[in-house]
Design a protein around this motif. Sequence first.
Motif, short mmCIF file in Angstrom:
data_model
loop_
_atom_site.label_atom_id
_atom_site.label_comp_id
_atom_site.label_asym_id
_atom_site.label_seq_id
_atom_site.Cartn_x
_atom_site.Cartn_y
_atom_site.Cartn_z
N TYR A 228 64.18 14.00 64.34
CA TYR A 228 63.54 15.04 63.53
C TYR A 228 62.42 14.77 62.58
CZ TYR A 228 63.43 19.29 60.63
OH TYR A 228 63.04 20.19 59.72
N ASP A 229 61.37 15.44 62.26
CA ASP A 229 60.18 15.18 61.49
C ASP A 229 60.50 15.81 60.27
OD1 ASP A 229 57.96 14.28 60.58
OD2 ASP A 229 56.65 15.58 61.66
N TYR A 230 61.05 15.14 59.35
CA TYR A 230 61.46 15.83 57.91
C TYR A 230 60.10 15.82 57.32
CZ TYR A 230 66.29 14.39 58.65
OH TYR A 230 67.61 14.08 59.00
N TYR A 231 59.91 17.10 56.30
CA TYR A 231 58.81 17.30 56.09
C TYR A 231 58.74 16.60 54.46
CZ TYR A 231 61.49 20.75 53.08
OH TYR A 231 62.59 21.31 52.26
N THR A 232 59.79 15.95 53.90
CA THR A 232 60.07 15.26 52.66
C THR A 232 60.87 14.20 52.75
OG1 THR A 232 60.46 15.49 50.57
CG2 THR A 232 61.63 16.92 51.82
N HIS A 233 60.72 13.11 52.20
CA HIS A 233 61.76 12.04 52.15
C HIS A 233 62.44 12.19 50.82
CE1 HIS A 233 59.70 9.40 55.24
NE2 HIS A 233 59.94 10.38 55.89
N ASP A 234 62.44 13.13 50.35
CA ASP A 234 63.59 13.33 48.93
C ASP A 234 64.69 14.13 49.72
OD1 ASP A 234 64.82 14.50 47.17
OD2 ASP A 234 63.17 14.72 45.59
N ASN A 235 65.71 13.35 49.77
CA ASN A 235 67.04 13.83 50.45
C ASN A 235 67.49 15.19 49.82
OD1 ASN A 235 70.13 13.61 50.47
ND2 ASN A 235 69.66 12.18 52.28
N ASP A 427 76.69 25.50 39.63
CA ASP A 427 75.60 26.39 40.07
C ASP A 427 75.08 25.81 41.32
OD1 ASP A 427 73.15 27.54 40.42
OD2 ASP A 427 72.39 27.24 38.37
N PRO A 428 75.47 26.49 42.54
CA PRO A 428 75.08 26.02 43.74
C PRO A 428 73.55 25.77 43.77
CG PRO A 428 76.40 27.91 44.14
CD PRO A 428 76.09 27.80 42.52
N SER A 429 72.47 26.16 42.95
CA SER A 429 71.25 26.03 42.98
C SER A 429 70.85 24.75 42.37
CB SER A 429 70.37 27.43 42.44
OG SER A 429 70.68 27.26 40.92
N LYS A 430 71.79 24.21 41.59
CA LYS A 430 71.54 22.86 40.88
C LYS A 430 72.65 22.11 41.07
CE LYS A 430 68.45 24.96 37.59
NZ LYS A 430 68.08 25.04 35.93
N PRO A 431 73.25 21.60 42.33
CA PRO A 431 74.32 21.04 42.52
C PRO A 431 74.36 19.55 42.21
CG PRO A 431 73.12 20.93 44.50
CD PRO A 431 72.57 22.10 43.72
N VAL A 432 75.64 18.88 41.73
CA VAL A 432 75.57 17.62 41.14
C VAL A 432 75.08 16.67 42.33
CG1 VAL A 432 77.12 15.69 40.11
CG2 VAL A 432 77.20 18.37 39.76
N PRO A 433 74.27 15.85 42.20
CA PRO A 433 74.06 14.78 43.20
C PRO A 433 75.10 13.78 43.26
CG PRO A 433 72.56 14.51 41.23
CD PRO A 433 73.30 15.47 41.03
N TYR A 434 75.21 13.19 44.49
CA TYR A 434 76.05 12.08 44.49
C TYR A 434 75.42 10.58 44.03
CZ TYR A 434 73.79 10.00 48.45
OH TYR A 434 72.88 9.43 49.38
N THR A 435 74.31 10.54 43.88
CA THR A 435 73.67 9.30 43.14
C THR A 435 72.51 9.80 42.59
OG1 THR A 435 72.77 6.89 43.64
CG2 THR A 435 72.29 9.06 45.36
N GLU A 436 71.98 9.27 41.58
CA GLU A 436 70.79 9.33 40.81
C GLU A 436 69.70 9.18 41.28
OE1 GLU A 436 70.49 7.32 36.68
OE2 GLU A 436 71.22 5.52 37.70
N ASP A 437 69.46 8.17 42.30
CA ASP A 437 68.09 7.92 42.70
C ASP A 437 67.51 8.99 43.97
OD1 ASP A 437 68.64 5.15 41.61
OD2 ASP A 437 69.34 4.45 43.43
N VAL A 438 66.20 9.05 43.95
CA VAL A 438 65.57 9.85 44.92
C VAL A 438 65.47 8.98 46.21
CG1 VAL A 438 63.35 10.85 45.64
CG2 VAL A 438 64.33 11.19 43.22
N ASN A 441 67.40 8.51 53.02
CA ASN A 441 68.69 8.50 53.76
C ASN A 441 69.79 8.34 52.87
OD1 ASN A 441 67.54 8.27 56.74
ND2 ASN A 441 66.83 6.43 55.98
N ARG A 442 70.92 8.83 53.27
CA ARG A 442 72.12 8.62 52.44
C ARG A 442 72.44 7.13 52.38
NH1 ARG A 442 75.72 6.21 54.06
NH2 ARG A 442 76.71 7.11 55.68
N THR A 443 72.58 6.64 51.08
CA THR A 443 72.65 5.33 50.83
C THR A 443 74.08 4.74 51.38
OG1 THR A 443 73.61 5.49 48.61
CG2 THR A 443 71.44 5.82 48.57
N ILE A 444 74.12 3.43 51.39
CA ILE A 444 75.08 2.73 51.98
C ILE A 444 76.02 2.41 51.03
CG2 ILE A 444 74.13 2.02 54.16
CD1 ILE A 444 73.92 -0.86 53.10
N SER A 445 75.57 2.38 49.60
CA SER A 445 76.32 1.65 48.69
C SER A 445 76.74 2.59 47.38
CB SER A 445 75.66 0.59 47.88
OG SER A 445 74.26 1.22 47.30
N TYR A 446 76.77 3.99 47.82
CA TYR A 446 77.14 4.82 46.69
C TYR A 446 78.50 4.84 46.11
CZ TYR A 446 79.73 8.36 49.24
OH TYR A 446 80.82 8.95 50.07
#
Length: 629
Positions: A228-235, A427-438, A441-446
């Motif tokens: 799939y061709d993602y339009y952004t690389h910000d997960n 607030d589902p429009s501002k959910p808590v991220p699982y890691t602080e980095d932009v 791909n989902r990180t392997i070390s979170y």
Amino acid sequence: MRKWLLLACAALFIFPVITKAVNQDSLWMYEHYTKKEVYIPMRDGVKLFTSVYLPKDQSEKHPILMTRTPYSCSPYGENNFRPLYRNHYNQYLHEGYIMVIQDVRGTWMSEGKFVNVRPFNPNKKGKKDIDEASDTYDTIDWLVKNLAGNNGHVGIFGISYPGFYSTMGALSGHPALKAVSPQAPVTDWFMGDDFHHNGAFFIADAFSFYTVFDHPHPKPTMEGPKGYDYYTHDNYKFYLETGALPNFSKIIGDSVAFWQEMYDHPNYDSYWKARNVRNFLYNVKPAMLEVGGVFDAEDCFGAWNTYKAIETQNPKANNRIVMGPWYHGQWASNDGTSLGNVRFDSNTSTYYANNIEIPFFNYYLKGKGQAPDIEATIFFTGENKWKQFPKWPPAAMQEQAAYLQPDGKLSFSKPSASNSFSEYVSDPSKPVPYTEDVHFNRTISYMTDDQRFASRRPDVVVFESAVLDNNITLAGPLVANIIASTTGTDADFIVKLIDVFPDDFKYEEDEPTEHRRLPSSTYPMGGYQMLVRGEIMRGKFRNSFEKPEAFVPGEPTPVKFTMPDVAHTFQKGHRIMIQVQSSWFPLTDRNPQQFMDIYKATDKDFKKATIRIYHDAAHPSNVQLPIMK
């Protein structure tokens, strides 16, 4: 294509074609091995494509070590060798193993129809009654009867999805199968690994996987899907803007049947139970070695729970488990010295290969060495030591409750306050991220990430112990006993156990250079809030995964669930922290916070909710810690 390559690397079983001998190991393999490509017939007439690497040395009989995979047995062509010499598999070549890799039914160059986590059929009667166990039986039978120079002993191993096929192989019942090692095996896709945890959908892993997997396979092929061709690389941005789950279904389309099947079975019904491998682990005959990582972001669940199911249902089985401080498949890499910002005192991957896996197969397939006598070999982070036990969890483990307290405190004493709670707005429009980095791909070390970014958010509540006077070692599963209320009718609860480092903590600067992954001058480890274990519970399943229930708005309600096992020592001078939140994005899909079928939710269904976590005498929220006495 990038997505496909990432998937391939994660599987650890797809390698580039070798066109030249580029080093001594590859040259040795070409000089000492030949490769055959064969189609092996199954009982129903379907033929499975199989690559066989045969030792040229015929001075002795050789054992067979096999992997069955949906990720391709490439490279194709009898002159193109898979670089098995790149990790500890090189030692199997030097031991003279016949190495076999097979494309499972309906994938790549094999015939037939592929079925995701094809259920085990315990009542096979005729040639048309097939499953992965029967395909394994038929493959083994052909190999031992047709490969010249084999010694009649077969082993199976595999990581991730190939781990699932390893478990299925253990149920084949073939007498030549002597040893099996399911490694991070797919085990129960609703309860704990890959695509659901306690009923919550792991959207990032599922979507990224099925955009490159299980696409139509009308005939054998050597080419993978385009992805799939993602339009952004910000997960975070991509999954938030794509919105409700039906929007992802539109992207996937109708070509991946399993994607729609997941949507059609939102609860733990007979569909999912048939795909829970643990339900069938009653007649396990080979020697078993379950392997996994305590920080495996894809599947921390499978190895623990496959081991436990065999222990419970086969009390006399020859069964053992190894869990190291690893990401998904790190034990098969050459570097087990660190994960993310956290370092270990040795190369844990090398230790595992040399002291556990290779001796295991050598004994059961070659009669070499001594019989393994340790049942559980577990690496304890925090103190960075391997420990061995006659069973898991250890007999010396005792549960002790760590209670949430007013004012953000955590202690082993029950709270005495009345009408005490911590409150936040989810607030589902501002959910808590699982890691602080932009990241893309989902990180392997979170699972070892610093949680300071989360503890500073208003929608995460934090409870922290006093500085520890003594070491506290945990060995076993955690149990979260949260008493909560919501202004909505459903909510998710993520509970995180965290090791808070002292403010003056620094890694020793005189340690060996090869262990210096991220020196303290690069990353501030003082005050580091290391995630030890985090898990989600979809609140509507709190009483039953088969029959979800709505919350009564504003009513304090128990939410109890078991989290995956931990093996960790909180050192003297550290603190223990518990965090509670109601989103973990985009690891998991967002909860609309209304009682409904979330797979059918629209973008308009997502509502804010006020969550209360109670910590008073009448509602003593706590986390049961498995403390080694």
